[in-house]
Each structure stands twice: as C-alpha cells, then as structure tokens.
Design a protein around this motif. Structure first.
Motif, PDB file in Angstrom:
ATOM      1  N   TYR A  69       0.818  -1.215   0.000  1.00 51.91           N
ATOM      2  CA  TYR A  69       0.000   0.000   0.000  1.00 51.91           C
ATOM      3  C   TYR A  69       0.850   1.263   0.000  1.00 51.91           C
ATOM      4  O   TYR A  69       0.327   2.365   0.190  1.00 51.91           O
ATOM      5  CB  TYR A  69      -0.916  -0.010   1.228  1.00 51.91           C
TER       6      TYR A  69
ATOM      7  N   LYS B 125      -0.195   4.993  -0.979  1.00 46.88           N
ATOM      8  CA  LYS B 125      -1.644   5.172  -1.050  1.00 46.88           C
ATOM      9  C   LYS B 125      -2.094   6.161   0.028  1.00 46.88           C
ATOM     10  O   LYS B 125      -1.656   6.089   1.171  1.00 46.88           O
ATOM     11  CB  LYS B 125      -2.363   3.835  -0.863  1.00 46.88           C
TER      12      LYS B 125
ATOM     13  N   ASP C  18      -7.108   7.651  -1.711  1.00 48.71           N
ATOM     14  CA  ASP C  18      -7.323   6.374  -2.402  1.00 48.71           C
ATOM     15  C   ASP C  18      -8.335   5.529  -1.638  1.00 48.71           C
ATOM     16  O   ASP C  18      -9.196   4.874  -2.232  1.00 48.71           O
ATOM     17  CB  ASP C  18      -5.999   5.614  -2.525  1.00 48.71           C
ATOM     18  N   TYR C  19      -8.204   5.523  -0.310  1.00 50.74           N
ATOM     19  CA  TYR C  19      -9.096   4.736   0.543  1.00 50.74           C
ATOM     20  C   TYR C  19      -9.613   5.583   1.700  1.00 50.74           C
ATOM     21  O   TYR C  19      -8.889   6.435   2.238  1.00 50.74           O
ATOM     22  CB  TYR C  19      -8.375   3.525   1.144  1.00 50.74           C
TER      23      TYR C  19
ATOM     24  N   PHE D 184       1.097   3.683   4.104  1.00 58.07           N
ATOM     25  CA  PHE D 184       0.071   4.670   3.783  1.00 58.07           C
ATOM     26  C   PHE D 184       0.552   6.105   4.030  1.00 58.07           C
ATOM     27  O   PHE D 184       1.406   6.362   4.879  1.00 58.07           O
ATOM     28  CB  PHE D 184      -1.177   4.446   4.632  1.00 58.07           C
TER      29      PHE D 184
END
Length: 259
Positions: A147, A150, A204-205, A179
C-alpha cells in the motif's frame, strides 16, 4: 514493595508481584490475560471485551473515561494500570489518592512493543512478555508494504467526522503499511474533519473502523457520495489495537485487509 517509574515519569510504589490488578485500557487488559494473569485481574472497563472467555470474570469498574469508584474500593487493587490517551487525567489523579496507578503512553508501534515488556516487569511475567514480544516482532517483519504511497483516512467517528491524526499508534501502524495520511497536518491527534476535507484530500481509501464508532456496510454509500473517487472500506478496528492483537493484525493485513 517495589518502586518503578511509569511512562509519564511518575514514581509508583506497589506490592510486588501484584495480586489484584485493575486495567483501564482494553488492549492492555487483553495483553495482561495473554501473560496468564487471569487469577490476578480483578477489574476492567466495560469496553474490555477480550479475551471473551475470560474477561467476564473480572468486575466491570466503569468506562475508560468514567469509573465506578465504589467498586474499585471494594476490589482493593494493589496495582491499577491506565493509558494516557484512553483515560483522563482526572481519573488518574483521583485513583492515585488511594492506589498505585501506572500510566502508559502508547503513540507508536515501538511504544506498544515496549509496553509488553514493561507489563512483564510490572507483573512478574518477564519471560512470558519476552516471548510475546519476540512473536509479535517476528510477525511484524511480514507486514505488507503493497500500500506504499496510497493516501488514506482512518475514520473513527461520525457527527462530527473524526479521523486519526499525528502522534497516535494507529498512525504509526499505517506508516508501517506504507500509507500516507494527509490529516496528520491537521491540529490534534484525532482531528474533526468536514466532507470538504475528505473530498479535497485526494484519498485512495477511506477506512471506516468498526470501533469506537460502529461503521457498517450501510455507511459505504455515504462516503461514496462525499468523495466519489475514493474507495470506502469497512475495517476491523480491533486489528488496530496495540498489544497482543498485533500478532493477529499481521495476518489480517495480509489476508483480509482491503480485499
């Protein structure tokens, strides 16, 4: 009697090894049980729900921000364990009038690992604590890094929206996962944010934790409407606890997280 300095630099004197322990932090309670202290854990908060098969044998002495002082007096603990973020200064100041109170401060993954060793020292479970520390440290070497780069928000509350910010264990764990959290630049450890903040953060999330606020699948569309280019995901908030849960968390991140 033994005298020890806690994480806030306070000198604590208590009967060693402690026979009657109260824990005011759920992740610490869970970890204490993993050190096979079940016979000595006499009190815990109503939020201390793990391990499920054992924790109910300890008396509920209130919450993490409130307490039932009369129950604590009935239990006559010889050691109370608290955590700076979980519990209030006022609680600690009231409790220390009567009992030795050791306060942890967990802000990073390393803090959490050291906490395990310190619990072993506090409770005469040094070898068990060292074994748990080794197990978790080895597991953490396999934490996924796919990840990396991200951009995420980790949402812990609604009305108002609150997210994880700087100087928190969860942020430290997210950094290990690779992250980028744009909200570490906001004021406070758990800043309040707006729909506009989500929309402009280029996320992104959006990680919707199952606790302390119980986000569920029904909340997914709510965040899709707020930030259509971000992917909202329900995540198991307990996997972001420190202590013994860190071992399970590595498996979760490798096998279930963001799938």
């Amino acid at each position: 009697m033994r005298t020890i300095t806690d994480q806030l630099g306070r000198s604590i004197s208590y009967d060693f090894p402690p026979k009657r322990i109260i824990s005011f932090a759920p992740a610490i309670t869970d970890t204490l049980f993993s050190l096979q202290l079940h016979e000595h854990i006499v009190g815990r908060t109503r939020f201390c729900i793990h391990p499920k098969e054992k924790v109910e044998n300890a008396i509920n002495v209130g919450g993490t921000k409130d307490m039932k002082i009369e129950r604590i007096h009935e239990l006559q603990p010889d050691l109370i364990i608290a955590e700076k973020e979980e519990n209030t200064k006022e609680m600690v100041e009231e409790l220390e009038k009567f009992y030795p109170v050791y306060v942890f401060e967990i802000q990073t993954v390393n803090d959490a690992l050291n906490m395990i060793l310190n619990l072993g020292t506090l409770t005469n479970r040094i070898e068990k604590a060292r074994a748990l520390h080794r197990t978790i440290t080895t597991a953490m070497e396999h934490i996924p890094t796919k990840y990396k780069g991200k951009r995420v928000a980790y949402v812990i509350w609604k009305n108002p929206y609150m997210v994880v910010g700087k100087n928190t264990y969860i942020q430290s764990l997210m950094e290990k996962l690779g992250f980028i959290n744009p909200f570490i630049h906001f004021e406070g450890r758990y800043p309040t944010v707006t729909e506009s903040d989500f929309c402009h953060a280029n996320l992104d999330y959006i990680l919707l934790a199952t606790e302390p606020y119980p986000f569920k699948e029904k909340n997914i569309n709510e965040f899709l409407n707020i930030s259509p280019l971000s992917q909202p995901v329900i995540v198991n908030g307990e996997m972001f606890w420190y202590g013994v849960k860190m071992f399970d968390a590595v498996t979760y991140f490798n096998e279930q997280f963001l799938r």
